[in-house]
Design a protein around this motif. Structure first.
Motif, PDB file in Angstrom:
ATOM      1  N   ALA A   5      -3.297  -5.830 -15.276  1.00 19.38           N
ATOM      2  CA  ALA A   5      -2.504  -4.284 -15.698  1.00 19.38           C
ATOM      3  C   ALA A   5      -2.468  -3.672 -14.211  1.00 19.38           C
ATOM      4  N   TYR A   6      -2.789  -4.009 -13.328  1.00 22.57           N
ATOM      5  CA  TYR A   6      -2.649  -3.075 -12.195  1.00 22.57           C
ATOM      6  C   TYR A   6      -2.030  -3.941 -11.329  1.00 22.57           C
ATOM      7  N   PRO A  56      -0.390  -2.861  -2.332  1.00 23.24           N
ATOM      8  CA  PRO A  56      -0.098  -3.810  -3.244  1.00 23.24           C
ATOM      9  C   PRO A  56      -1.339  -4.868  -3.371  1.00 23.24           C
ATOM     10  N   LEU A  57      -1.732  -5.016  -4.789  1.00 27.20           N
ATOM     11  CA  LEU A  57      -2.706  -5.977  -5.054  1.00 27.20           C
ATOM     12  C   LEU A  57      -2.015  -7.577  -4.543  1.00 27.20           C
ATOM     13  N   SER A  58      -0.743  -7.978  -4.639  1.00 27.55           N
ATOM     14  CA  SER A  58       0.145  -8.852  -4.315  1.00 27.55           C
ATOM     15  C   SER A  58      -0.263  -9.199  -2.847  1.00 27.55           C
ATOM     16  N   ALA A  59      -0.232  -8.195  -1.959  1.00 23.67           N
ATOM     17  CA  ALA A  59      -0.504  -8.217  -0.548  1.00 23.67           C
ATOM     18  C   ALA A  59      -1.773  -8.693  -0.131  1.00 23.67           C
ATOM     19  N   LEU A  60      -2.812  -8.441  -1.075  1.00 29.17           N
ATOM     20  CA  LEU A  60      -4.081  -8.799  -1.108  1.00 29.17           C
ATOM     21  C   LEU A  60      -4.306 -10.126  -1.499  1.00 29.17           C
ATOM     22  N   THR A  61      -3.286 -10.750  -2.215  1.00 31.44           N
ATOM     23  CA  THR A  61      -3.354 -11.976  -2.950  1.00 31.44           C
ATOM     24  C   THR A  61      -4.398 -12.081  -4.128  1.00 31.44           C
ATOM     25  N   VAL A  62      -4.470 -10.726  -4.667  1.00 36.10           N
ATOM     26  CA  VAL A  62      -5.601 -10.669  -5.804  1.00 36.10           C
ATOM     27  C   VAL A  62      -4.917 -10.201  -6.858  1.00 36.10           C
ATOM     28  N   ALA A  63      -3.457 -10.242  -7.114  1.00 39.97           N
ATOM     29  CA  ALA A  63      -2.758  -9.763  -8.165  1.00 39.97           C
ATOM     30  C   ALA A  63      -2.725 -10.926  -9.436  1.00 39.97           C
ATOM     31  N   ASN A  64      -3.232 -10.562 -10.444  1.00 38.38           N
ATOM     32  CA  ASN A  64      -3.150 -11.609 -11.470  1.00 38.38           C
ATOM     33  C   ASN A  64      -4.476 -12.470 -11.466  1.00 38.38           C
ATOM     34  N   VAL A  65      -5.463 -12.165 -10.774  1.00 33.65           N
ATOM     35  CA  VAL A  65      -6.721 -13.212 -10.610  1.00 33.65           C
ATOM     36  C   VAL A  65      -7.594 -12.546 -11.600  1.00 33.65           C
ATOM     37  N   ALA A  76     -10.125  -3.103  11.779  1.00 34.52           N
ATOM     38  CA  ALA A  76      -9.294  -4.116  12.046  1.00 34.52           C
ATOM     39  C   ALA A  76      -9.220  -4.691  13.571  1.00 34.52           C
ATOM     40  N   ALA A  77      -9.687  -3.887  14.487  1.00 36.71           N
ATOM     41  CA  ALA A  77      -9.909  -4.108  15.869  1.00 36.71           C
ATOM     42  C   ALA A  77     -10.789  -4.900  16.523  1.00 36.71           C
ATOM     43  N   GLY A  78     -12.208  -5.166  15.658  1.00 40.12           N
ATOM     44  CA  GLY A  78     -13.221  -5.906  16.113  1.00 40.12           C
ATOM     45  C   GLY A  78     -13.995  -4.665  17.038  1.00 40.12           C
ATOM     46  N   GLY A  79     -13.961  -3.498  16.709  1.00 38.85           N
ATOM     47  CA  GLY A  79     -14.907  -2.634  17.242  1.00 38.85           C
ATOM     48  C   GLY A  79     -15.260  -1.440  16.264  1.00 38.85           C
ATOM     49  N   THR A  80     -15.911  -0.391  17.038  1.00 38.87           N
ATOM     50  CA  THR A  80     -16.284   0.782  16.308  1.00 38.87           C
ATOM     51  C   THR A  80     -15.311   1.675  16.136  1.00 38.87           C
ATOM     52  N   GLU A  81     -15.082   2.315  14.992  1.00 30.90           N
ATOM     53  CA  GLU A  81     -13.777   3.127  14.875  1.00 30.90           C
ATOM     54  C   GLU A  81     -14.128   4.762  14.756  1.00 30.90           C
ATOM     55  N   PRO A  82     -13.540   5.765  15.205  1.00 29.21           N
ATOM     56  CA  PRO A  82     -13.886   6.979  14.648  1.00 29.21           C
ATOM     57  C   PRO A  82     -14.044   7.284  13.271  1.00 29.21           C
ATOM     58  N   THR A  83     -14.839   8.210  12.865  1.00 35.10           N
ATOM     59  CA  THR A  83     -15.104   8.736  11.389  1.00 35.10           C
ATOM     60  C   THR A  83     -13.713   8.783  10.861  1.00 35.10           C
ATOM     61  N   PHE A  84     -13.610   8.442   9.528  1.00 39.97           N
ATOM     62  CA  PHE A  84     -12.437   8.622   8.726  1.00 39.97           C
ATOM     63  C   PHE A  84     -13.108   8.792   7.360  1.00 39.97           C
ATOM     64  N   TYR A  85     -11.985   9.650   6.396  1.00 40.62           N
ATOM     65  CA  TYR A  85     -12.546  10.058   5.108  1.00 40.62           C
ATOM     66  C   TYR A  85     -11.707   9.211   4.101  1.00 40.62           C
ATOM     67  N   LEU A  86     -12.063   9.012   2.904  1.00 40.44           N
ATOM     68  CA  LEU A  86     -11.480   8.574   1.863  1.00 40.44           C
ATOM     69  C   LEU A  86     -11.774   9.422   0.391  1.00 40.44           C
ATOM     70  N   ASP A  87     -10.407   9.507  -0.161  1.00 41.52           N
ATOM     71  CA  ASP A  87     -10.680  10.253  -1.511  1.00 41.52           C
ATOM     72  C   ASP A  87      -9.770   9.668  -2.586  1.00 41.52           C
ATOM     73  N   ASP A  88     -10.190  10.032  -3.896  1.00 41.49           N
ATOM     74  CA  ASP A  88      -9.188   9.552  -4.852  1.00 41.49           C
ATOM     75  C   ASP A  88      -8.759   8.120  -4.822  1.00 41.49           C
ATOM     76  N   ILE A  89      -9.833   7.245  -4.889  1.00 41.94           N
ATOM     77  CA  ILE A  89      -9.415   5.999  -4.739  1.00 41.94           C
ATOM     78  C   ILE A  89      -9.206   5.346  -6.238  1.00 41.94           C
ATOM     79  N   GLN A  90      -8.029   4.722  -6.566  1.00 38.82           N
ATOM     80  CA  GLN A  90      -7.813   4.342  -8.042  1.00 38.82           C
ATOM     81  C   GLN A  90      -6.895   2.772  -8.006  1.00 38.82           C
ATOM     82  N   LEU A  91      -6.941   2.311  -9.141  1.00 37.57           N
ATOM     83  CA  LEU A  91      -6.098   1.110  -9.211  1.00 37.57           C
ATOM     84  C   LEU A  91      -4.902   1.784 -10.172  1.00 37.57           C
TER      85      LEU A  91
END
Length: 119
Positions: A5-6, A56-65, A76-91
């Motif tokens: 459904a997502y 897109p879930l299809s870009a993660l290859t997890v659509a319809n699994v 993604a760079a193989g090191g330590t990243e500066p602090t970042f923040y996330l909010d309102d995570i949803q499918l």
């Protein structure tokens, strides 16, 4: 979890005081999880600003699994990243909406306020 459904995972990301982090998203599969999906590389977040992302879930290859169990957002760079923040995570179960970016200069006056009357 059955995710037929997502279509997208959506979230807001704030780049912290520096921004520019090199981040990737991947799906997790199975209990534990026992496997990871393909990677999706995010556009670098801006400093001191919130941006909405649609992956897109299809870009993660997890659509319809049937064994999709979650996802991760990480460096993604193989090191330590500066602090970042996330909010309102949803499918999301439909196509991603079109984004409209607005710039507002709060210091600029637009003239006299408009007054509405009803009678």
């Amino acid at each position: 979890m059955t995710n037929t459904a997502y279509a997208f995972v959506s979230f807001w990301l704030h780049g912290g005081s520096s921004g520019g982090q090199q981040l990737q998203v991947y799906g997790t599969l199975g209990n534990g999880p026992s496997a990871q999906s393909g990677r999706y590389y995010l556009a670098a977040p801006l400093a001191n600003a919130w941006q909405q992302y649609f992956v897109p879930l299809s870009a993660l290859t997890v659509a319809n699994v049937t064994n999709f169990s979650g996802f991760a957002i990480q460096d993604a760079a193989g090191g330590t990243e500066p602090t970042f923040y996330l909010d309102d995570i949803q499918l999301l179960n439909s196509t991603a909406p079109t984004l409209t970016h607005l710039n507002v200069n709060a210091a600029q006056s637009s003239g006299q306020p408009t007054r509405a009357c009803s009678g």
